[in-house]
Design a protein around this motif. Structure first.
Motif, PDB file in Angstrom:
ATOM      1  N   THR A 160       0.825  -1.206   0.000  1.00 53.78           N
ATOM      2  CA  THR A 160       0.000   0.000   0.000  1.00 53.78           C
ATOM      3  C   THR A 160       0.861   1.258   0.000  1.00 53.78           C
ATOM      4  OG1 THR A 160      -1.768  -1.168   1.175  1.00 53.78           O
ATOM      5  CG2 THR A 160      -1.813   1.243   1.244  1.00 53.78           C
ATOM      6  N   LEU A 161       1.959   1.214   0.746  1.00 55.04           N
ATOM      7  CA  LEU A 161       2.890   2.340   0.739  1.00 55.04           C
ATOM      8  C   LEU A 161       3.458   2.560  -0.665  1.00 55.04           C
ATOM      9  CD1 LEU A 161       4.679   4.498   2.063  1.00 55.04           C
ATOM     10  CD2 LEU A 161       6.272   2.663   2.699  1.00 55.04           C
ATOM     11  N   ASN A 162       3.829   1.458  -1.334  1.00 59.56           N
ATOM     12  CA  ASN A 162       4.354   1.582  -2.685  1.00 59.56           C
ATOM     13  C   ASN A 162       3.302   2.103  -3.661  1.00 59.56           C
ATOM     14  OD1 ASN A 162       7.056   1.117  -2.657  1.00 59.56           O
ATOM     15  ND2 ASN A 162       6.940  -1.043  -3.166  1.00 59.56           N
ATOM     16  N   THR A 163       2.054   1.732  -3.440  1.00 63.53           N
ATOM     17  CA  THR A 163       0.976   2.254  -4.282  1.00 63.53           C
ATOM     18  C   THR A 163       0.875   3.766  -4.124  1.00 63.53           C
ATOM     19  OG1 THR A 163      -0.243   0.172  -4.075  1.00 63.53           O
ATOM     20  CG2 THR A 163      -1.479   2.099  -4.812  1.00 63.53           C
ATOM     21  N   ALA A 164       0.934   4.226  -2.887  1.00 64.07           N
ATOM     22  CA  ALA A 164       0.884   5.672  -2.644  1.00 64.07           C
ATOM     23  C   ALA A 164       2.082   6.382  -3.278  1.00 64.07           C
ATOM     24  CB  ALA A 164       0.842   5.937  -1.142  1.00 64.07           C
ATOM     25  N   LEU A 165       3.250   5.741  -3.222  1.00 64.24           N
ATOM     26  CA  LEU A 165       4.444   6.347  -3.807  1.00 64.24           C
ATOM     27  C   LEU A 165       4.309   6.487  -5.323  1.00 64.24           C
ATOM     28  CD1 LEU A 165       7.213   4.478  -1.775  1.00 64.24           C
ATOM     29  CD2 LEU A 165       6.701   6.926  -1.674  1.00 64.24           C
ATOM     30  N   LEU A 166       3.840   5.419  -5.992  1.00 64.30           N
ATOM     31  CA  LEU A 166       3.732   5.477  -7.448  1.00 64.30           C
ATOM     32  C   LEU A 166       2.644   6.440  -7.894  1.00 64.30           C
ATOM     33  CD1 LEU A 166       4.287   2.042  -9.228  1.00 64.30           C
ATOM     34  CD2 LEU A 166       5.679   4.099  -9.235  1.00 64.30           C
ATOM     35  N   LEU A 167       1.512   6.428  -7.200  1.00 64.17           N
ATOM     36  CA  LEU A 167       0.459   7.372  -7.554  1.00 64.17           C
ATOM     37  C   LEU A 167       0.930   8.807  -7.351  1.00 64.17           C
ATOM     38  CD1 LEU A 167      -2.732   5.628  -6.114  1.00 64.17           C
ATOM     39  CD2 LEU A 167      -1.969   5.738  -8.491  1.00 64.17           C
ATOM     40  N   SER A 168       1.695   9.034  -6.313  1.00 62.91           N
ATOM     41  CA  SER A 168       2.233  10.377  -6.077  1.00 62.91           C
ATOM     42  C   SER A 168       3.218  10.765  -7.174  1.00 62.91           C
ATOM     43  CB  SER A 168       2.933  10.433  -4.717  1.00 62.91           C
ATOM     44  OG  SER A 168       2.010  10.168  -3.663  1.00 62.91           O
ATOM     45  N   SER A 169       4.002   9.785  -7.643  1.00 60.26           N
ATOM     46  CA  SER A 169       4.949  10.083  -8.715  1.00 60.26           C
ATOM     47  C   SER A 169       4.228  10.401 -10.021  1.00 60.26           C
ATOM     48  CB  SER A 169       5.909   8.910  -8.916  1.00 60.26           C
ATOM     49  OG  SER A 169       5.252   7.791  -9.482  1.00 60.26           O
ATOM     50  N   GLY A 170       3.082   9.753 -10.243  1.00 59.00           N
ATOM     51  CA  GLY A 170       2.279  10.098 -11.414  1.00 59.00           C
ATOM     52  C   GLY A 170       1.767  11.531 -11.335  1.00 59.00           C
ATOM     53  N   LEU A 171       1.454  11.962 -10.128  1.00 59.02           N
ATOM     54  CA  LEU A 171       1.009  13.339  -9.936  1.00 59.02           C
ATOM     55  C   LEU A 171       2.157  14.319 -10.156  1.00 59.02           C
ATOM     56  CD1 LEU A 171      -1.096  15.441  -9.013  1.00 59.02           C
ATOM     57  CD2 LEU A 171      -0.396  14.949  -6.646  1.00 59.02           C
TER      58      LEU A 171
END
Length: 292
Positions: A160-171
């Motif tokens: 879940t942490l990695n999901t938040a990291l990747l979604l943030s990087s997309g932003l």
């Protein structure tokens, strides 16, 4: 693409190059080393590392040559269209690559496993229970009992942490694109740097997850169909994140060198397309591997 108007309208034909031969040599070394590494050959890791080094060397010089050609005004709109179609088909091929592994995962869980646990196979494996590992922690889906028991990795906290990291990087890369369109080069570079940092942290968290899986859960590549599909999907995705970081790094260096304008910046766009593709694949992986 170039930051300057193209000087030619004809299609650009580059001079003969040895780069394709060098890439082929690197691929040969990587495949030879990797194939023997899994078989325990002591020399194999060094051969694999040499092949990767060749790849990186060729990537650096090939990218630099393409950037120089672009900045010299050699690329026309026709070349730009070829770059766009090439990147689109490349991403589509990568999508099909991951679709094959997702298909293998779903086929094993939805078709193969229920079939092995049916009454038709009870005479062969009377003690086998058709339970997917994510539904029964510690239970191995191995009819013949050849797979050691293993634990699984749930969605919390690292995935879940990695999901938040990747979604943030997309932003952050989207914000960087908008800053580039606004002509704010400094802000674009800062947002690109933030994207790269998030990607590096993602890989670091995945390394921690792998260490936990191998040392504490006994979850390995040879842990049945679950282990093989888990590591093939997450491992290849991590490799694609690494490739994406190489793209983003080269684009950031070009931004610092004064390349790209709000009107002409497909090099930036192509890297952003690829990074968003990595984000989308991770979302599917997060749902199908860690949750279901």
């Amino acid at each position: 693409m170039s930051a300057h108007p193209p000087a030619r309208s004809a299609y650009f034909v580059p001079p003969p190059s040895s780069f394709p031969v060098q890439v082929a040599a690197g691929m040969l070394l990587v495949m030879l080393g990797a194939s023997q590494w899994v078989n325990g050959a002591r020399w194999a890791p060094w051969v694999t590392a040499a092949g990767i080094a060749v790849w990186l060397w060729v990537l650096f010089h090939w990218f630099r040559q393409a950037a120089r050609e672009s900045e010299s005004g050699l690329y026309s709109e026709q070349v730009g269209g070829s770059y766009r179609w090439g990147m689109a088909w490349f991403i589509f091929s990568e999508l099909m690559f991951f679709a094959a592994f997702f298909g293998a995962l779903l086929y094993a869980r939805m078709i193969t496993l229920p079939s092995l646990g049916s009454l038709d196979h009870q005479l062969l494996w009377p003690d086998f229970r058709a339970l997917w590992p994510s539904e029964a922690p510690g239970v191995t889906a191995s009819p013949a009992g050849v797979v050691e028991p293993f634990g699984i990795i749930g969605p919390w906290p690292l995935p879940t942490l990695n999901t938040a990291l990747l979604l943030s990087s997309g932003l952050t890369i989207t914000v960087a694109h908008h800053r580039l369109l606004a002509g704010e080069r400094g802000a674009t570079i800062r947002w690109m740097a933030a994207t790269i940092v998030l990607g590096l942290v993602f890989l670091g968290v995945q390394a921690i997850e792998y260490h936990h899986a191998y040392t504490e859960l006994n979850l390995r590549l040879n842990s049945g169909i679950f282990g093989s599909t888990f590591f093939m999907l997450t491992g290849f995705h991590g490799f694609h994140v690494f490739l994406g970081l190489l793209m983003l790094g080269s684009i950031t260096l070009r931004l610092k060198a004064g390349h790209f304008t709000p009107e002409r910046h497909f090099g930036f766009q192509g890297a952003a397309w690829y990074w968003h593709f990595v984000d989308v694949v991770w979302l599917g992986l997060y749902l199908l591997v860690y949750w279901l």
